[in-house]
Design a protein around this motif. Structure first.
Motif, PDB file in Angstrom:
ATOM      1  N   GLU A   1      33.584 -17.575   2.412  1.00  0.00           N
ATOM      2  CA  GLU A   1      34.406 -18.589   3.079  1.00  0.00           C
ATOM      3  C   GLU A   1      35.023 -19.561   2.072  1.00  0.00           C
ATOM      4  O   GLU A   1      36.061 -20.143   2.339  1.00  0.00           O
TER       5      GLU A   1
ATOM      6  N   SER B   1      38.388 -17.982   6.572  1.00  0.00           N
ATOM      7  CA  SER B   1      38.919 -18.513   7.829  1.00  0.00           C
ATOM      8  C   SER B   1      39.838 -19.714   7.606  1.00  0.00           C
ATOM      9  O   SER B   1      40.666 -20.022   8.467  1.00  0.00           O
TER      10      SER B   1
ATOM     11  N   ARG C   1      42.844 -19.530  15.280  1.00  0.00           N
ATOM     12  CA  ARG C   1      42.355 -18.957  16.531  1.00  0.00           C
ATOM     13  C   ARG C   1      43.291 -19.392  17.637  1.00  0.00           C
ATOM     14  O   ARG C   1      43.847 -20.480  17.593  1.00  0.00           O
TER      15      ARG C   1
ATOM     16  N   GLY D   1      42.041 -22.766  11.050  1.00  0.00           N
ATOM     17  CA  GLY D   1      40.802 -22.689  10.305  1.00  0.00           C
ATOM     18  C   GLY D   1      40.752 -23.811   9.289  1.00  0.00           C
ATOM     19  O   GLY D   1      41.727 -24.529   9.108  1.00  0.00           O
TER      20      GLY D   1
ATOM     21  N   LEU E   1      31.303 -15.605  11.338  1.00  0.00           N
ATOM     22  CA  LEU E   1      32.617 -15.145  10.894  1.00  0.00           C
ATOM     23  C   LEU E   1      32.547 -13.770  10.250  1.00  0.00           C
ATOM     24  O   LEU E   1      31.489 -13.316   9.831  1.00  0.00           O
TER      25      LEU E   1
END
Length: 141
Positions: A14, A49, A54, A67, A75
């Protein structure tokens, strides 16, 4: 049967930390094994992300959420799509995979729905539509 092998994200993935040359080499060898065995249909890594979004659905309303997303353990960092005879065979392939992360990690195995799984709800018209879509996808590949 088709299975999606879902590489779960880690704090490192991430954060956008790229894999080492050694890990890339090991994953490349594993991918070649999948291809040589004729089971690999697709496979890709995903950006963090923080580079995604989303879309939340509530009735007719759509809300975009940028994100990064909070729950790293929920995730996805990447995936493979494989076609094998059983869940047990999919598990055996995953057990042969090098750890896809520098730290502890998880790969989730999920079966992909096939048309026959939908039963009577998938009418002949809907089945024909699905076949048309699949044909167009194959033509675009």
């Amino acid at each position: 049967m088709r299975f999606m092998l879902i590489i779960k994200a880690t704090p490192e993935s991430e954060a956008g930390k790229m894999p080492s040359t050694e890990l890339l080499e090991a994953m490349g060898k594993f991918n070649e094994e999948l291809v040589n065995a004729g089971v690999l249909l697709a496979g890709e890594g995903l950006h963090p992300s923080s580079r995604g979004a989303r879309v939340h659905f509530s009735g007719n309303k759509r809300t975009v959420i940028d994100g990064p997303f909070a729950e790293t353990k929920e995730l996805i960092a990447g995936f493979w799509l494989i076609q094998v005879k059983s869940l047990d065979e999919a598990i055996e392939w995953v057990k042969r995979c090098p750890n896809p992360m520098e730290s502890d990690s998880d790969i989730e195995i999920r079966r992909v729905f096939e048309m026959e799984d939908f039963g009577a709800e998938l009418t002949p018209e809907l089945r024909e539509q699905e076949m048309r879509v699949a044909g167009k996808l194959a033509a675009n590949a």
